[in-house]
Design a protein around this motif. Structure first.
Motif, PDB file in Angstrom:
ATOM      1  N   TRP A 197      21.923   6.646  -7.370  1.00  0.00           N
ATOM      2  CA  TRP A 197      21.436   6.636  -5.987  1.00  0.00           C
ATOM      3  C   TRP A 197      19.924   6.415  -5.959  1.00  0.00           C
ATOM      4  O   TRP A 197      19.409   5.586  -5.206  1.00  0.00           O
ATOM      5  N   ARG A 198      19.189   7.132  -6.812  1.00  0.00           N
ATOM      6  CA  ARG A 198      17.724   6.988  -6.834  1.00  0.00           C
ATOM      7  C   ARG A 198      17.312   5.643  -7.405  1.00  0.00           C
ATOM      8  O   ARG A 198      16.277   5.088  -7.021  1.00  0.00           O
ATOM      9  N   ALA A 199      18.083   5.101  -8.350  1.00  0.00           N
ATOM     10  CA  ALA A 199      17.800   3.750  -8.858  1.00  0.00           C
ATOM     11  C   ALA A 199      18.064   2.709  -7.772  1.00  0.00           C
ATOM     12  O   ALA A 199      17.299   1.758  -7.601  1.00  0.00           O
ATOM     13  N   CYS A 200      19.155   2.905  -7.015  1.00  0.00           N
ATOM     14  CA  CYS A 200      19.465   1.989  -5.908  1.00  0.00           C
ATOM     15  C   CYS A 200      18.357   1.995  -4.862  1.00  0.00           C
ATOM     16  O   CYS A 200      18.091   0.975  -4.224  1.00  0.00           O
ATOM     17  N   ASP A 212       0.824  -1.203   0.000  1.00  0.00           N
ATOM     18  CA  ASP A 212       0.000   0.000   0.000  1.00  0.00           C
ATOM     19  C   ASP A 212       0.865   1.263   0.000  1.00  0.00           C
ATOM     20  O   ASP A 212       0.564   2.242  -0.688  1.00  0.00           O
ATOM     21  N   LEU A 213       1.937   1.259   0.792  1.00  0.00           N
ATOM     22  CA  LEU A 213       2.850   2.404   0.835  1.00  0.00           C
ATOM     23  C   LEU A 213       3.540   2.613  -0.518  1.00  0.00           C
ATOM     24  O   LEU A 213       3.709   3.755  -0.965  1.00  0.00           O
ATOM     25  N   ALA A 214       3.926   1.521  -1.162  1.00  0.00           N
ATOM     26  CA  ALA A 214       4.556   1.638  -2.480  1.00  0.00           C
ATOM     27  C   ALA A 214       3.582   2.253  -3.480  1.00  0.00           C
ATOM     28  O   ALA A 214       3.945   3.120  -4.288  1.00  0.00           O
ATOM     29  N   HIS A 237      11.417  -3.370  -7.784  1.00  0.00           N
ATOM     30  CA  HIS A 237      12.770  -3.912  -7.592  1.00  0.00           C
ATOM     31  C   HIS A 237      13.414  -4.202  -8.955  1.00  0.00           C
ATOM     32  O   HIS A 237      14.585  -3.851  -9.187  1.00  0.00           O
ATOM     33  N   ALA A 238      12.652  -4.804  -9.858  1.00  0.00           N
ATOM     34  CA  ALA A 238      13.165  -5.149 -11.185  1.00  0.00           C
ATOM     35  C   ALA A 238      13.485  -3.899 -12.005  1.00  0.00           C
ATOM     36  O   ALA A 238      14.490  -3.855 -12.729  1.00  0.00           O
ATOM     37  N   ILE A 239      12.642  -2.859 -11.899  1.00  0.00           N
ATOM     38  CA  ILE A 239      12.911  -1.591 -12.589  1.00  0.00           C
ATOM     39  C   ILE A 239      14.226  -1.000 -12.085  1.00  0.00           C
ATOM     40  O   ILE A 239      15.049  -0.498 -12.864  1.00  0.00           O
ATOM     41  N   GLY A 240      14.427  -1.065 -10.773  1.00  0.00           N
ATOM     42  CA  GLY A 240      15.660  -0.557 -10.192  1.00  0.00           C
ATOM     43  C   GLY A 240      16.884  -1.267 -10.746  1.00  0.00           C
ATOM     44  O   GLY A 240      17.877  -0.623 -11.115  1.00  0.00           O
ATOM     45  N   LEU A 241      16.846  -2.571 -10.818  1.00  0.00           N
ATOM     46  CA  LEU A 241      17.978  -3.340 -11.336  1.00  0.00           C
ATOM     47  C   LEU A 241      18.273  -2.977 -12.791  1.00  0.00           C
ATOM     48  O   LEU A 241      19.437  -2.860 -13.201  1.00  0.00           O
ATOM     49  N   LYS A 242      17.211  -2.795 -13.581  1.00  0.00           N
ATOM     50  CA  LYS A 242      17.379  -2.428 -14.992  1.00  0.00           C
ATOM     51  C   LYS A 242      18.016  -1.045 -15.128  1.00  0.00           C
ATOM     52  O   LYS A 242      18.928  -0.833 -15.947  1.00  0.00           O
ATOM     53  N   ASP A 293      15.127  -0.217  -0.885  1.00  0.00           N
ATOM     54  CA  ASP A 293      13.876   0.008  -0.152  1.00  0.00           C
ATOM     55  C   ASP A 293      12.988  -1.231  -0.232  1.00  0.00           C
ATOM     56  O   ASP A 293      12.481  -1.728   0.778  1.00  0.00           O
ATOM     57  N   THR A 294      12.821  -1.749  -1.436  1.00  0.00           N
ATOM     58  CA  THR A 294      12.057  -2.997  -1.583  1.00  0.00           C
ATOM     59  C   THR A 294      12.825  -4.165  -0.967  1.00  0.00           C
ATOM     60  O   THR A 294      12.227  -5.107  -0.442  1.00  0.00           O
ATOM     61  N   GLY A 295      14.157  -4.082  -1.023  1.00  0.00           N
ATOM     62  CA  GLY A 295      14.970  -5.142  -0.441  1.00  0.00           C
ATOM     63  C   GLY A 295      14.739  -5.301   1.050  1.00  0.00           C
ATOM     64  O   GLY A 295      14.507  -6.401   1.546  1.00  0.00           O
TER      65      GLY A 295
END
Length: 315
Positions: free
Chosen positions: A223-226, A17-19, A33-38, A231-233
């Motif tokens: 940094w923002r991608a990490c 819900d927060l996400a 999480h997957a978007i971040g890795l990409k 955060d999801t991690g």
């Protein structure tokens, strides 16, 4: 006993819900999480190109270590650091008419974060203008030896103009034909998405004048991608605090002090850090769509007017 919100009662649903709230999307933590890795993979390639162009004799980690430890990248006193922020702000101001049509009436200033709170707060923040008062870009001058010179342009852009001050003030000054909630509400995905888009935008204005300043812009984007990953991690996948710190230190040129304070922020404020990159991706996607549709008729000033003139909206 853990640090992730998933381990409190109903924590998994709460984080989902927060996400959704902070990104104004229906993206799941796994998708984010997957978007971040990409994104990390893409940005890393750009960083590696700069390192190669500089003919650095070493690997990626040794270059980051050089940026964190070489005295050439740091001021040794708060006064010089503060003056550098002032100069950068006034360097950017006269370049804005190239990419914007409308400007806020409210001015802005640059002031230090109060000394009593500086050790415990983020690198910088913005307080918006109100009736009879300017907006302020607050810069953290605590431990100048942990605040790299190559971050000054990108940080000033994000917090002042064309980032938060421009967007917040134009939002506050919208005509009353725009509903009041769109003039007064703050949505992180829109506001922070615009701030991060601004960091990318001013690359076209030649604000980043050295390879190190361009690397600084990329390290802020990284940094923002990490954030999408850590955060999801921690809140959905059971990561530890050490995993978060190690991941940020491995992929960005942020000082270890900054990495640590930021990590604790994500632990204590689940989901908010997701908003920056998800918002920026949407604005860049819309711009690409407009450029493709309009071709030679595309006007960057008109595009920015469309993005800003509606007030605060969801992605």
């Amino acid at each position: 006993e853990s640090i992730g919100i998933k381990d409190v009662p109903n924590g998994k649903s709460w984080y989902e819900d927060l996400a959704s709230y902070h990104t104004t999307t229906k993206l799941s933590p796994d998708e984010i999480h997957a978007i971040g890795l990409k994104e990390i993979k893409r940005i890393r390639q750009e960083m590696e190109t700069i390192i190669s162009d500089l003919e650095w004799d070493g690997d990626f980690q040794s270059f980051l270590n050089y940026l964190r430890t070489s005295p050439r990248f740091y001021y040794d006193n708060p006064e010089d650091l503060f003056n550098a922020y002032l100069i950068m702000a006034k360097t950017i101001d006269p370049l804005l008419p190239k990419i914007f049509k409308v400007f806020p009436r409210a001015p802005y200033g640059v002031i230090p974060i109060p000394a009593e709170s500086a050790p415990y707060t983020t690198t910088a923040y913005y307080n918006s203008a109100s009736q009879g008062k300017p907006g302020y870009f607050y810069a953290n001058l605590y431990k100048p030896e942990s605040r790299p010179k190559y971050e000054i342009p990108v940080l000033t852009v994000h917090e002042a103009v064309p980032g938060h001050h421009l967007q917040f003030s134009l939002n506050n000054e919208l005509p009353e034909t725009i509903p009041s909630f769109r003039r007064k509400l703050y949505l992180s995905a829109y506001g922070e998405g615009w701030g991060l888009y601004s960091e990318y935008l001013v690359d076209e204005m030649n604000i980043y004048t050295t390879p190190y300043e361009k690397f600084g812009q990329l390290t802020y984007e990284m940094w923002r991608a990490c954030r999408l990953v850590v955060d999801t991690g921690v809140h959905a996948k059971g990561w530890t605090r050490k995993q978060m710190i190690d991941y940020m230190a491995k992929n960005t040129a942020l000082s270890i002090y900054e990495v640590t304070t930021e990590t604790d922020r994500y632990i204590s404020w689940p989901g908010q850090a997701l908003s920056y990159k998800i918002g920026e991706i949407k604005i860049r996607e819309l711009r690409k769509r407009a450029e493709a549709a309009l071709g030679d008729k595309f006007d960057i000033r008109e595009f920015h007017e469309v993005i800003l003139e509606e007030g605060t909206v969801t992605l």
